[in-house]
Scaffold this motif. Structure first.
Motif, PDB file in Angstrom:
ATOM      1  N   THR A 248       0.525  -1.653 -16.032  1.00  0.00           N
ATOM      2  CA  THR A 248       1.065  -2.190 -14.775  1.00  0.00           C
ATOM      3  C   THR A 248       1.241  -1.087 -13.741  1.00  0.00           C
ATOM      4  O   THR A 248       1.239  -1.345 -12.547  1.00  0.00           O
ATOM      5  N   HIS A 249       1.413   0.141 -14.211  1.00  0.00           N
ATOM      6  CA  HIS A 249       1.583   1.274 -13.302  1.00  0.00           C
ATOM      7  C   HIS A 249       0.512   2.319 -13.608  1.00  0.00           C
ATOM      8  O   HIS A 249       0.143   2.503 -14.767  1.00  0.00           O
ATOM      9  N   ARG A 250       0.043   2.980 -12.582  1.00  0.00           N
ATOM     10  CA  ARG A 250      -0.936   4.053 -12.784  1.00  0.00           C
ATOM     11  C   ARG A 250      -0.589   5.239 -11.898  1.00  0.00           C
ATOM     12  O   ARG A 250       0.063   5.085 -10.867  1.00  0.00           O
ATOM     13  N   GLU A 251      -1.082   6.380 -12.340  1.00  0.00           N
ATOM     14  CA  GLU A 251      -0.910   7.574 -11.514  1.00  0.00           C
ATOM     15  C   GLU A 251      -1.822   7.463 -10.300  1.00  0.00           C
ATOM     16  O   GLU A 251      -3.025   7.244 -10.439  1.00  0.00           O
ATOM     17  N   HIS A 252      -1.249   7.601  -9.132  1.00  0.00           N
ATOM     18  CA  HIS A 252      -2.047   7.505  -7.915  1.00  0.00           C
ATOM     19  C   HIS A 252      -1.649   8.619  -6.962  1.00  0.00           C
ATOM     20  O   HIS A 252      -0.509   9.055  -6.938  1.00  0.00           O
ATOM     21  N   GLY A 253      -2.600   8.985  -6.172  1.00  0.00           N
ATOM     22  CA  GLY A 253      -2.343   9.994  -5.155  1.00  0.00           C
ATOM     23  C   GLY A 253      -1.661   9.383  -3.941  1.00  0.00           C
ATOM     24  O   GLY A 253      -1.546   8.160  -3.823  1.00  0.00           O
ATOM     25  N   ALA A 254      -1.233  10.253  -3.049  1.00  0.00           N
ATOM     26  CA  ALA A 254      -0.478   9.808  -1.882  1.00  0.00           C
ATOM     27  C   ALA A 254      -1.300   8.897  -0.974  1.00  0.00           C
ATOM     28  O   ALA A 254      -0.796   7.909  -0.438  1.00  0.00           O
ATOM     29  N   VAL A 255      -2.576   9.233  -0.826  1.00  0.00           N
ATOM     30  CA  VAL A 255      -3.416   8.442   0.075  1.00  0.00           C
ATOM     31  C   VAL A 255      -3.535   7.017  -0.452  1.00  0.00           C
ATOM     32  O   VAL A 255      -3.377   6.032   0.284  1.00  0.00           O
ATOM     33  N   ASP A 256      -3.782   6.918  -1.733  1.00  0.00           N
ATOM     34  CA  ASP A 256      -3.942   5.595  -2.327  1.00  0.00           C
ATOM     35  C   ASP A 256      -2.637   4.818  -2.269  1.00  0.00           C
ATOM     36  O   ASP A 256      -2.611   3.613  -2.004  1.00  0.00           O
ATOM     37  N   TRP A 257      -1.527   5.517  -2.521  1.00  0.00           N
ATOM     38  CA  TRP A 257      -0.223   4.860  -2.456  1.00  0.00           C
ATOM     39  C   TRP A 257       0.013   4.292  -1.051  1.00  0.00           C
ATOM     40  O   TRP A 257       0.417   3.142  -0.885  1.00  0.00           O
ATOM     41  N   ALA A 258      -0.280   5.105  -0.041  1.00  0.00           N
ATOM     42  CA  ALA A 258      -0.051   4.674   1.337  1.00  0.00           C
ATOM     43  C   ALA A 258      -0.951   3.487   1.680  1.00  0.00           C
ATOM     44  O   ALA A 258      -0.514   2.517   2.317  1.00  0.00           O
ATOM     45  N   ARG A 259      -2.179   3.538   1.211  1.00  0.00           N
ATOM     46  CA  ARG A 259      -3.125   2.454   1.492  1.00  0.00           C
ATOM     47  C   ARG A 259      -2.638   1.154   0.852  1.00  0.00           C
ATOM     48  O   ARG A 259      -2.652   0.090   1.463  1.00  0.00           O
ATOM     49  N   SER A 260      -2.177   1.267  -0.378  1.00  0.00           N
ATOM     50  CA  SER A 260      -1.721   0.077  -1.092  1.00  0.00           C
ATOM     51  C   SER A 260      -0.449  -0.497  -0.461  1.00  0.00           C
ATOM     52  O   SER A 260      -0.311  -1.710  -0.303  1.00  0.00           O
ATOM     53  N   ALA A 261       0.469   0.389  -0.130  1.00  0.00           N
ATOM     54  CA  ALA A 261       1.718  -0.064   0.482  1.00  0.00           C
ATOM     55  C   ALA A 261       1.439  -0.745   1.818  1.00  0.00           C
ATOM     56  O   ALA A 261       2.025  -1.787   2.151  1.00  0.00           O
ATOM     57  N   SER A 262       0.518  -0.182   2.559  1.00  0.00           N
ATOM     58  CA  SER A 262       0.153  -0.760   3.845  1.00  0.00           C
ATOM     59  C   SER A 262      -0.475  -2.136   3.659  1.00  0.00           C
ATOM     60  O   SER A 262      -0.169  -3.092   4.374  1.00  0.00           O
ATOM     61  N   ARG A 263      -1.339  -2.243   2.647  1.00  0.00           N
ATOM     62  CA  ARG A 263      -2.002  -3.523   2.369  1.00  0.00           C
ATOM     63  C   ARG A 263      -0.969  -4.592   2.011  1.00  0.00           C
ATOM     64  O   ARG A 263      -1.028  -5.722   2.466  1.00  0.00           O
ATOM     65  N   ARG A 264       0.002  -4.191   1.188  1.00  0.00           N
ATOM     66  CA  ARG A 264       1.022  -5.155   0.765  1.00  0.00           C
ATOM     67  C   ARG A 264       1.894  -5.569   1.946  1.00  0.00           C
ATOM     68  O   ARG A 264       2.225  -6.744   2.111  1.00  0.00           O
ATOM     69  N   PHE A 265       2.256  -4.603   2.774  1.00  0.00           N
ATOM     70  CA  PHE A 265       3.083  -4.880   3.953  1.00  0.00           C
ATOM     71  C   PHE A 265       2.385  -5.899   4.855  1.00  0.00           C
ATOM     72  O   PHE A 265       2.975  -6.888   5.298  1.00  0.00           O
ATOM     73  N   LEU A 266       1.102  -5.659   5.116  1.00  0.00           N
ATOM     74  CA  LEU A 266       0.352  -6.546   6.006  1.00  0.00           C
ATOM     75  C   LEU A 266       0.205  -7.938   5.390  1.00  0.00           C
ATOM     76  O   LEU A 266       0.311  -8.951   6.082  1.00  0.00           O
ATOM     77  N   ARG A 267      -0.012  -7.975   4.080  1.00  0.00           N
ATOM     78  CA  ARG A 267      -0.197  -9.266   3.428  1.00  0.00           C
ATOM     79  C   ARG A 267       1.094 -10.071   3.439  1.00  0.00           C
ATOM     80  O   ARG A 267       1.100 -11.264   3.736  1.00  0.00           O
TER      81      ARG A 267
END
Lengths: 274, 315
Positions: A248-267
């Protein structure tokens, strides 16, 4: 240019059915394999072996060799029309005379089950070895377990549901089908045999239920929907999924984290869904 | 069992029945022309008690491991910048699956998500989820929204007939967000089309797996296919989708273009779109689009039941 690392593909398995269920149409294009698995332009020979097993016996063993020029085969289509000999399976091996493929996983083959009533049902091939989802599941959970979360039987309204088990290996597999509330069924699958097992014992009539399939070896599994009490009156066929070993959780870099958080926020705000 | 494979000393047998070590297997695959079958033929590995077969699969995947290799296949599509050098930490995977919704007459669509641990082992590490479901019309407008929690050993079944007014043709997006660290387990959603006396289930697909080109097979008899293709525009931009039919030898049979608005969808009935075809037997249906599209193939049987499948996943 991508390096070719494998000169063979993990064999593909297609299920076969008794005559009353219908005819299986297999059409598999070798050029498609080179489109998605070929790295550099391969030149050489590829040997195709099609083995048909019915009730534990190898009924047909067909081998031929094709020339490949720059990832292209002149007559690329493997075509079979198979019916009438009982439960079984087709195993297709593809081997080159030198490294020709970037991965050993064959692209999934699609086939059709043409029923006697004229319906067409999609069949998807499975891998005999090294299915990556199975490998990851075993790595994470230490067990082989296939899952379907929408099992359903109901004699009163005519819903039938069963499980197709294929053992394409050399030894007997002892398999267990587990339902919710601790119900389970044990089935022995001799080498190179196929069984269609009703799911009534592990499901509650009229209720959706999850069932799981385990064994002392891996096997090929399909979920079959059919008229109740008529297992060959098939209306739908689906592959099972592994009990996912994905975390359910994976190691991710900052860029990917920001991209995912942004995607979730917009959705969440209805601004962007993809 | 499986964790132990990579830790085995190279000389310790992988197959105890025949004394085959990891090194023996590695050595075999260094030889040109070697295959899994030739390994089994020559060494008889995994043919006696068969206990080592799963470990052999793991070893095989290690031997063929390349960047983007087999084990990479099951990763989320959202894992692109691992190892970017900007530091990393464990982040919950936010998974969004899409599928079509059809509610008309005696046919309805059901979405089911089950959050079960292993039914035979209560120590599995599965976790609760939060879920959000959005239903869109074919014109891309939000028609309904629901949400809730999914505890361990709980499941949720949603009949879309309870959310929309029939007749309805559209699509849904379900987002699952884990509330703790564990394994995804059984949470991949199932989409079931239900009719009178029949059910057709299929796994949903990540919306991020929507793509611009896929092909599958269908069957033409009497010039008709009974086929429909579910098209979901995964982009907020309008989209142009071309559906083409060809024979096995590549002869073009028919093609047409469909326009989709942003986040719009359509259940494209090929018999209505193309009329009677001048080709019989197996046909290849190819779907190309300007923007990514999520798609499923639906074959309507003569008894009124449906069978469906997603287009091939090739990685």
């Amino acid at each position: 240019m991508t390096q070719n690392i494998a000169h063979y593909l993990s064999p593909m398995i297609f299920p076969l059915f008794p005559e009353e269920a219908g005819t299986v149409y297999i059409d598999y294009n070798l050029n498609h394999i080179f489109d998605v698995r070929g790295g550099g332009g391969f030149n050489g020979q590829v040997t195709v072996t099609v083995r048909q097993f019915v009730e534990g016996d190898c009924g047909v063993d067909d081998v031929w060799t094709v020339e490949v020029t720059d990832n292209r085969v002149a007559q690329p289509v493997i075509q079979r029309r198979l019916s009438g000999q009982g439960y079984g399976y087709v195993e297709i091996h593809i081997e080159a005379d030198a490294p020709a493929f970037r991965k050993i996983l064959a692209p999934p083959g699609y086939a059709l089950l043409r029923t006697r009533s004229g319906s067409a049902i999609v069949l998807v091939s499975d891998q005999k070895y090294a299915n990556p989802r199975v490998v990851d599941e075993i790595r994470e959970t230490g067990t082989f377990c296939m899952v379907h979360t929408a099992g359903y039987v109901d004699p009163s309204t005519g819903f039938g549901n069963s499980l197709l088990l294929i053992n394409p290996y050399e030894q007997t597999v002892v398999t267990r089908i587990h339902g919710e509330n601790g119900r389970r069924v044990t089935e022995r699958l001799p080498s190179r045999s196929v069984r269609q097992v009703p799911l009534d014992p592990v499901l509650t009539p009229g209720q959706w239920g999850t069932y799981m399939v385990t064994g002392n070896n891996r096997m090929i599994t399909y979920d079959i929907r059919h008229a109740y009490g008529q297992p060959t009156a098939i209306t739908s066929l689906d592959h099972l999924d592994v009990f996912s070993g994905m975390r359910t959780h994976r190691e991710h870099g900052a860029v990917d984290w920001a991209r995912s958080a942004s995607r979730r926020f917009l959705r969440e705000r209805g601004l962007r869904y993809s | 069992m499986s964790e132990a494979v990579s830790e085995l000393p190279q000389t310790q047998p992988l197959c105890y029945c025949y004394g085959i070590t990891k090194d023996d297997v590695r050595e075999h695959f260094r030889r040109p022309g070697s295959t899994y079958e030739s390994l089994v033929d020559e060494t008889r590995i995994a043919t006696k008690c068969t206990a080592c077969r799963l470990d052999l699969d793991l070893l095989l995947s290690e031997l063929h491991a390349v960047p983007g290799g087999p084990s990479a296949n099951v990763r989320s599509p959202e894992t692109s910048d691992q190892g970017s050098g900007l530091g990393s930490w464990a982040r919950p995977q936010d998974l969004s699956d899409a599928g079509f919704v059809h509610v008309d007459g005696d046919i309805t669509t059901v979405l089911r998500v089950a959050n079960q641990g292993l039914l035979f082992d209560d120590t599995t590490r599965v976790v609760p989820y939060k879920w959000t479901l959005r239903v869109f019309t074919g014109a891309g407008r939000l028609a309904a929204k629901r949400g809730g929690s999914l505890a361990v050993e709980q499941d949720v079944s949603i009949d879309f007939a309870d959310l929309v007014d029939p007749p309805f043709s559209g699509w849904f997006l379900i987002s699952l967000y884990p509330r703790g660290e564990g394994l995804c387990g059984t949470t991949r959603p199932q989409l079931i089309v239900l009719g009178a006396g029949w059910a057709s289930p299929v796994h949903t697909q990540f919306l991020s797996m929507a793509c611009r080109h896929k092909a599958a097979l269908l069957f033409s008899e009497g010039g008709r296919t009974g086929a429909m293709i579910s098209l979901i525009n995964a982009s907020r931009a309008s989209n142009a989708v071309t559906i083409s039919l060809a024979t096995e030898v590549g002869r073009a049979v028919a093609n047409t273009e469909i326009r989709l608005v942003g986040y719009g969808s359509r259940l494209a009935n090929l018999d209505e779109l193309f009329g009677p075809l001048d080709a019989e037997g197996i046909l290849t249906v190819s779907v190309r689009s300007r923007e990514p599209v999520a798609k499923h193939l639906i074959l309507r049987n003569r008894d009124g039941s449906w069978s469906q499948n997603h287009f091939p996943n090739v990685k």
